[in-house]
Write a protein that holds these residues in place. Sequence first.
Motif, mmCIF file in Angstrom:
data_model
loop_
_atom_site.group_PDB
_atom_site.id
_atom_site.type_symbol
_atom_site.label_atom_id
_atom_site.label_comp_id
_atom_site.label_asym_id
_atom_site.label_seq_id
_atom_site.Cartn_x
_atom_site.Cartn_y
_atom_site.Cartn_z
ATOM 1 N N GLY A 21 6.465 -0.306 3.201
ATOM 2 C CA GLY A 21 6.630 -1.129 4.217
ATOM 3 C C GLY A 21 6.762 -2.565 4.185
ATOM 4 N N ARG A 55 0.262 -7.384 11.151
ATOM 5 C CA ARG A 55 0.115 -6.157 10.376
ATOM 6 C C ARG A 55 -1.172 -5.757 10.038
ATOM 7 N N THR A 104 -0.608 7.053 14.327
ATOM 8 C CA THR A 104 0.149 7.047 13.221
ATOM 9 C C THR A 104 1.426 6.062 13.498
ATOM 10 N N VAL A 105 1.886 6.214 14.379
ATOM 11 C CA VAL A 105 3.334 5.544 14.731
ATOM 12 C C VAL A 105 2.883 4.229 15.274
ATOM 13 N N LEU A 131 9.080 7.424 11.124
ATOM 14 C CA LEU A 131 8.501 6.133 10.703
ATOM 15 C C LEU A 131 9.489 5.069 9.986
ATOM 16 N N TRP A 176 2.057 2.194 12.235
ATOM 17 C CA TRP A 176 3.350 1.697 11.500
ATOM 18 C C TRP A 176 4.208 0.619 12.323
ATOM 19 N N CYS A 212 3.345 -2.831 11.734
ATOM 20 C CA CYS A 212 3.495 -3.258 10.399
ATOM 21 C C CYS A 212 5.362 -3.324 10.222
ATOM 22 N N THR A 213 5.838 -3.188 11.404
ATOM 23 C CA THR A 213 7.397 -3.038 11.199
ATOM 24 C C THR A 213 8.179 -3.835 12.179
ATOM 25 N N PHE A 235 -0.139 10.223 5.301
ATOM 26 C CA PHE A 235 -0.717 9.519 6.382
ATOM 27 C C PHE A 235 -2.155 10.296 6.740
ATOM 28 N N ARG A 280 2.482 5.109 0.865
ATOM 29 C CA ARG A 280 3.355 5.033 1.987
ATOM 30 C C ARG A 280 3.294 3.686 2.405
ATOM 31 N N LEU A 281 2.294 3.058 2.675
ATOM 32 C CA LEU A 281 2.058 1.859 3.324
ATOM 33 C C LEU A 281 3.108 0.740 2.411
ATOM 34 N N ASP A 322 7.563 11.537 9.162
ATOM 35 C CA ASP A 322 7.712 10.406 8.250
ATOM 36 C C ASP A 322 9.113 9.833 8.299
#
Lengths: 265, 339
Positions: A107, A18, B111-112, B157, B115, B118-119, B102, A103-104, B154
Amino acid sequence: MSTVRTVTSPSRTTAKGRMTALVRAELTLLGRSRATLVTAVLVPLLLPLSVRSATDEMDLAKAGLSVGTVILPAAVGFSLLFAIYTTLTSVYVVRREELVIKRLRTGELRDPEILVGAALPAVGIGLAQCVLVTAGSTVLLDVETPPAPQLAVLGVLLGVVLCVALAAVTAGLSRTAESAQVTSLPLMFVSMLGSGITIPLEVLPDRVAAVCELLPLSPVITLVRGGWTGDLSAYEALGAIATALAWTLLAVFAVRRWFRWEPRR
Amino acid sequence: MKTNAHDEVNTPDHENVIEVTDLRRVYGGGFEAVRGITFSVGRGELFALLGTNGAGKTSTVELLEGLAPPSGGRVRVLGHDPYAERAAVRPRIGVMLQEGGFPSELTVAETVRMWAGCTSGARPIGEALDLVGLARRAGVRVKQLSGGEKRRLDLALALLGRPEVLFLDEPTTGLDAEGRQDTWELVRELRDEGTTVLLTTHYLEEAEDLADRLAILHEGVVATTGTPAEVTASQPSRISFDLPAGYFLGDLPPLGELGVTGHEETGRTVVLRTHELQRAATALLLWAERARVELGRLEVRSASLEEAFLRIARETAAASAAAATAESHTESRTKEPTA
């Protein structure tokens, strides 16, 4: 139809993964912000030159110092203040005001990961500059090999952690990116004048120096200078470390208490 | 051990994925935005939270997303406290905030990518952008996107980790009619694939179309809840028309006999409310034919969510006005009903 759901998927993210993603994005952003690059990269490399001219007016020999042992810690201090503290203060504020941090937080990143991940590019620049100015001083100012390098390294590391924490505290007190430039000034001035960066504490009157030793960045500079002079007693070194740790703890507490994760409405 | 693992892995379909009990949220200044809300959402359900601005929708959703701890009451998402046990919840949910942020200097693809790092179990970047129709904009900086495109980024994401539960806070605000239709279609598909969706919106037709169940919030409490049909069923239908010149309300057949439960008259425009729409409308039209008059701008409408919504807003406003009046009159003890 009943579906079987696996609760622990094999592809769960890790803290390292991350933060790598976050650092990569922050580095990209840093590369695209010219103003930040100037503050973080150029300014700290130019400022030590201004201290150089001031050293001519100081009686360094009496204080057991040389031009090198004044300039080198000063350069480290400028790097910590500009590359890390001010740069990071504005990064935190801008990310918060753009609602990026909010927003972060929806997650998988944890709060400390967000703060540390955003800090790492600036920390990288700061550390690179510390290495660079050390090499530069060694070559240009004939600074000798430090007798106690472990103190200097420890000082820089404590300084990095402290500056990151103080940047987050300052960001918590700033409403906008513009106001962050003002709210970060007090620590900048106090540190440059009182923490031994532009004026070594050794040349100040004892009573003034005693107070100045307690300022946040003073122990960092003391340790770095001590690494090169080798004059720092174990008692003085421990005192400096304790002061730096106390400020760091205080700053971390302040971040936990006052850092704002989204703009004030 | 084995049964434990079994329990954890298999989740029955009737399980409540979201459970909210007597939820409260008080902000720093003492403002109580959420004042004791209770509802639950089953697996695979699409649940809509409706309400006027300031009704407490976003405040509620933020507690479900685990952005803040509740001031009182209890929230469970997938059986966990979303704030205290976020590590257990986050990999299984997708979130779209009402106003997400963002970095403006990153491109859509960057950006994607960030993300995705982190997903857990993230879709490939191209697939995520295809879902929301942003593939052509992959190389564009976020600051150059339109408001609608930002909303779609958004959403991409939020969908990146193929979440079991999706929180969408006003997902279509700022979208044009076509974008809104696309989003609805996407949300429907996700629901059909078994995703549980909690949606807030102030487009009532959005809720009427999409939601399996809904709750209307007003001033921090649930004013009414149920399926769209249940919520509208309790509401009267509505007939409105302009009285012909020379006629008055009293010239109509007695309203009670028509099954009319309430009426309003504004200028020449009459609004009748009834739970027996066909009977009332028939009687009214027969009267008009016999009297040989034309009812201008005639509208006959079954109860809609909008009706329910407006009625709740009206009633609560009247109740609070009455309460305020009662309070200000307690001194003189002249408690009069307010019109």
